[in-house]
Write a protein that holds these residues in place. Structure first.
Motif, PDB file in Angstrom:
ATOM      1  N   PHE A   1      31.861  54.839 -16.509  1.00 34.63           N
ATOM      2  CA  PHE A   1      31.388  53.967 -14.988  1.00 34.63           C
ATOM      3  C   PHE A   1      30.043  53.824 -15.234  1.00 34.63           C
ATOM      4  N   LYS A   2      29.166  54.464 -15.693  1.00 33.82           N
ATOM      5  CA  LYS A   2      27.743  54.161 -15.693  1.00 33.82           C
ATOM      6  C   LYS A   2      27.572  53.086 -16.408  1.00 33.82           C
ATOM      7  N   GLU A   3      27.974  52.640 -17.629  1.00 36.38           N
ATOM      8  CA  GLU A   3      27.878  51.710 -18.364  1.00 36.38           C
ATOM      9  C   GLU A   3      28.172  50.263 -17.801  1.00 36.38           C
ATOM     10  N   ALA A   4      29.262  50.514 -17.173  1.00 39.63           N
ATOM     11  CA  ALA A   4      30.002  49.296 -16.611  1.00 39.63           C
ATOM     12  C   ALA A   4      29.041  48.774 -15.276  1.00 39.63           C
ATOM     13  N   GLN A   5      28.548  49.907 -14.651  1.00 42.21           N
ATOM     14  CA  GLN A   5      27.578  49.642 -13.641  1.00 42.21           C
ATOM     15  C   GLN A   5      26.253  48.890 -14.130  1.00 42.21           C
ATOM     16  N   ASP A   6      25.859  49.549 -15.294  1.00 42.33           N
ATOM     17  CA  ASP A   6      24.535  49.103 -15.661  1.00 42.33           C
ATOM     18  C   ASP A   6      24.897  47.440 -16.377  1.00 42.33           C
ATOM     19  N   PHE A   7      25.944  47.292 -16.851  1.00 40.29           N
ATOM     20  CA  PHE A   7      26.361  46.132 -17.216  1.00 40.29           C
ATOM     21  C   PHE A   7      26.430  44.962 -16.130  1.00 40.29           C
ATOM     22  N   ILE A   8      26.998  45.464 -15.203  1.00 42.13           N
ATOM     23  CA  ILE A   8      27.199  44.418 -13.878  1.00 42.13           C
ATOM     24  C   ILE A   8      25.671  44.235 -13.331  1.00 42.13           C
ATOM     25  N   GLY A   9      24.791  45.198 -13.470  1.00 42.98           N
ATOM     26  CA  GLY A   9      23.588  44.868 -12.831  1.00 42.98           C
ATOM     27  C   GLY A   9      22.834  44.085 -13.727  1.00 42.98           C
ATOM     28  N   VAL A  10      23.042  43.976 -15.100  1.00 42.32           N
ATOM     29  CA  VAL A  10      22.285  43.053 -15.816  1.00 42.32           C
ATOM     30  C   VAL A  10      22.990  41.583 -15.308  1.00 42.32           C
ATOM     31  N   MET A  11      24.262  41.518 -15.201  1.00 43.22           N
ATOM     32  CA  MET A  11      24.740  40.211 -14.829  1.00 43.22           C
ATOM     33  C   MET A  11      24.272  39.813 -13.650  1.00 43.22           C
ATOM     34  N   PHE A  12      23.395  40.554 -12.661  1.00 49.67           N
ATOM     35  CA  PHE A  12      22.913  40.109 -11.610  1.00 49.67           C
ATOM     36  C   PHE A  12      21.328  40.153 -11.695  1.00 49.67           C
ATOM     37  N   GLY A  13      20.979  40.263 -12.656  1.00 40.56           N
ATOM     38  CA  GLY A  13      19.491  40.029 -12.766  1.00 40.56           C
ATOM     39  C   GLY A  13      18.731  41.257 -12.995  1.00 40.56           C
ATOM     40  N   ALA A  14      19.197  42.394 -13.292  1.00 38.71           N
ATOM     41  CA  ALA A  14      18.455  43.634 -13.463  1.00 38.71           C
ATOM     42  C   ALA A  14      17.978  43.732 -14.983  1.00 38.71           C
ATOM     43  N   GLY A  15      18.429  42.847 -16.068  1.00 42.86           N
ATOM     44  CA  GLY A  15      17.856  43.015 -17.236  1.00 42.86           C
ATOM     45  C   GLY A  15      16.455  42.273 -17.436  1.00 42.86           C
ATOM     46  N   ASN A  16      16.006  42.541 -18.491  1.00 49.89           N
ATOM     47  CA  ASN A  16      14.452  41.846 -18.783  1.00 49.89           C
ATOM     48  C   ASN A  16      14.541  40.496 -19.207  1.00 49.89           C
ATOM     49  N   SER A  17      15.573  39.578 -19.222  1.00 47.77           N
ATOM     50  CA  SER A  17      15.566  38.396 -19.434  1.00 47.77           C
ATOM     51  C   SER A  17      17.095  37.667 -19.119  1.00 47.77           C
ATOM     52  N   ALA A  18      16.753  36.221 -18.920  1.00 49.33           N
ATOM     53  CA  ALA A  18      17.863  35.594 -18.276  1.00 49.33           C
ATOM     54  C   ALA A  18      18.713  35.166 -19.581  1.00 49.33           C
ATOM     55  N   ILE A  19      17.892  34.462 -20.682  1.00 53.25           N
ATOM     56  CA  ILE A  19      18.560  34.060 -21.779  1.00 53.25           C
ATOM     57  C   ILE A  19      17.590  34.138 -22.810  1.00 53.25           C
TER      58      ILE A  19
END
Length: 458
Positions: free
Chosen positions: A370-388
């Protein structure tokens, strides 16, 4: 059912025998062929096959004989319990190898068994007995007819799930002819190419995306990955349904798969219906309608919850399926509550919203944790370090043709074009269809020779 041995050995031999043997033996040949497929995959699979057939046939007779007595309900409950046990014990997701025993923390005795058909046969057996209990039809005393229905091998991989009263006459009186055979070959080739070209490519894209550490994953790659898994989820089922319908049509038995433009759905309920039509109608007829009571809001939401969980367990009995089912239940309940304002939105906007929600929650199905899915969805909405980044551009370019093809088919545009512009034109149909089928056969063979024949969900 999507490998070289099936396409170039099993199917030609089976069809050759099927077309030349007397009508009275055709059903027995279908049953033997189904048992042979299961035995070749793993002899253990004959256990649930036997359980589903014998329980359906015997309990169906008992329910019919005691149909006006209270004991018939007890017999029905026992029938459901037996087939549910067969399903939970033997069914597992090929995507991650999970099964019910692993879900409850126990080691399964049949974990290594490759059991095909166990996602369909219990549902056929239960549906047959429930309909007898409801006096929809009387029981069938010919064992072969019931056995052929429950273990109808073309639907082993992923359906379609059949209704006995609608398929009974077709099983007893199959009418193979040249037109049905030609249509069957076209459906078969279309299903195999969907499986090999779209479904397998999309799961490869998903793996390419998830090979990137989530901390380094750009937003575009995350959206590409979730879209890819959504397309894989849809086309894995769709492809095997086309293969089943094609194989049955070659036998002179016409089935309906009902896959028509899933992305054009204006509600999440409609999307569920179009993602897997036969499973949706089975769940609605045998679970939802038996729980829901008109005017009772609690029974409405209880029916939604139980039918969705049962439907998601069909794809695999793991924790990921429960989590994904929970997300679907929340969306369906909100959709029911907000039904009045939502229906006022333009249809195009509603279909985009439905597809957007499916892509957003799909990581819950894709990840075991579940935590992996949650983190992945977070990246989909801008929680990552870059957009592209350059990897996103590479993935988009490498898979763009397959992505666009999958989206076009999922929106129903290709099917519309073929139905309206090609197959309704006698001249074009006569010229294009044989060329199209031969081209698909060559492409499928090339894919299969290269080893592109993996089954993931089933």
């Amino acid at each position: 059912m999507s490998d070289l041995s099936f396409l170039y050995f099993f199917l030609p031999v089976f069809m050759g025998l099927y077309l030349i043997i007397p009508k009275g033996l055709k059903g027995k040949l279908v049953l033997v062929a189904g048992a042979g497929l299961i035995f070749c995959a793993d002899p253990v699979g004959l256990i649930p096959m036997g359980v589903c057939i014998l329980s359906g046939y015997l309990f169906g007779i008992f329910i019919h004989n005691f149909r006006d007595k209270a004991i018939s309900k007890l017999i029905l409950v026992l029938e459901i319990a037996v087939n549910a046990a067969a399903f939970l014990l033997f069914h597992r997701s090929a995507f991650d190898g999970s099964d019910f025993m692993a879900l409850i923390g126990q080691r399964s005795l049949v974990k290594s068994a490759s059991v095909i058909g166990v996602s369909v046969m219990p549902l056929h057996s239960i549906a047959y007995c429930v309909d007898i209990f409801k006096k929809k039809y009387v029981c069938e005393h010919r064992f072969t007819t019931v056995a052929e229905y429950i273990a109808f091998f073309p639907s082993f991989a992923a359906g379609p799930i059949l209704s006995f009263d609608k398929i009974r006459n077709k099983l007893e009186e199959p009418k193979p002819d040249f037109d049905k055979c030609a249509n069957g070959v076209r459906l078969l080739m279309s299903g195999i190419i969907m499986k090999l070209f779209i479904s397998n490519s999309m799961i490869e894209l998903w793996h390419d995306v998830t090979d990137i550490p989530v901390n380094d994953l750009p937003m575009l790659s995350a959206w590409l990955g979730s879209l890819a898994f959504t397309l894989f989820f849809y086309f894995e089922v769709c492809a095997f349904n086309y293969i089943a319908c094609g194989t049955a049509s070659m036998m002179g038995i016409e089935l309906s798969n009902g896959f028509r433009g899933a992305a054009n759905s204006y509600s999440f309920r409609a999307l569920g219906r179009r993602m897997n039509p036969s499973l949706y109608f089975w769940s609605r007829n045998y679970i939802y309608r038996n729980i829901r009571h008109e005017g009772n809001c609690f029974s409405e939401f209880a029916a939604i919850m139980i039918s969705v969980i049962a439907t998601m367990l069909w794809y695999g009995t793991s924790l990921r399926n429960i989590i994904f089912a929970s997300a679907v239940i929340i969306i369906l309940c909100l959709e029911k509550i907000l039904e009045t304002p939502l229906i006022k939105l333009p249809e195009f906007l509603r279909s985009i919203l439905v597809l957007f929600l499916m892509i957003v929650i799909m990581p819950f199905m894709a990840f075991s944790d579940f935590k992996e899915a949650q983190d992945f969805i977070g990246v989909m909405f801008g929680a990552g370090n870059s957009a592209i980044d350059t990897v996103s551009g590479y993935l988009l370019g490498a898979y763009s043709f397959v992505l666009i093809t999958g989206i076009i088919i999922m929106f129903g545009l290709l099917g519309y074009l073929m139905r309206k512009k090609v197959f309704n034109n006698e001249y074009l149909r006569t010229i294009i269809q044989p060329v199209w089928v031969i081209a698909l056969l060559i492409i499928c063979t090339a894919f299969l020779v290269s080893g592109e024949n993996c089954n993931y969900l089933f």
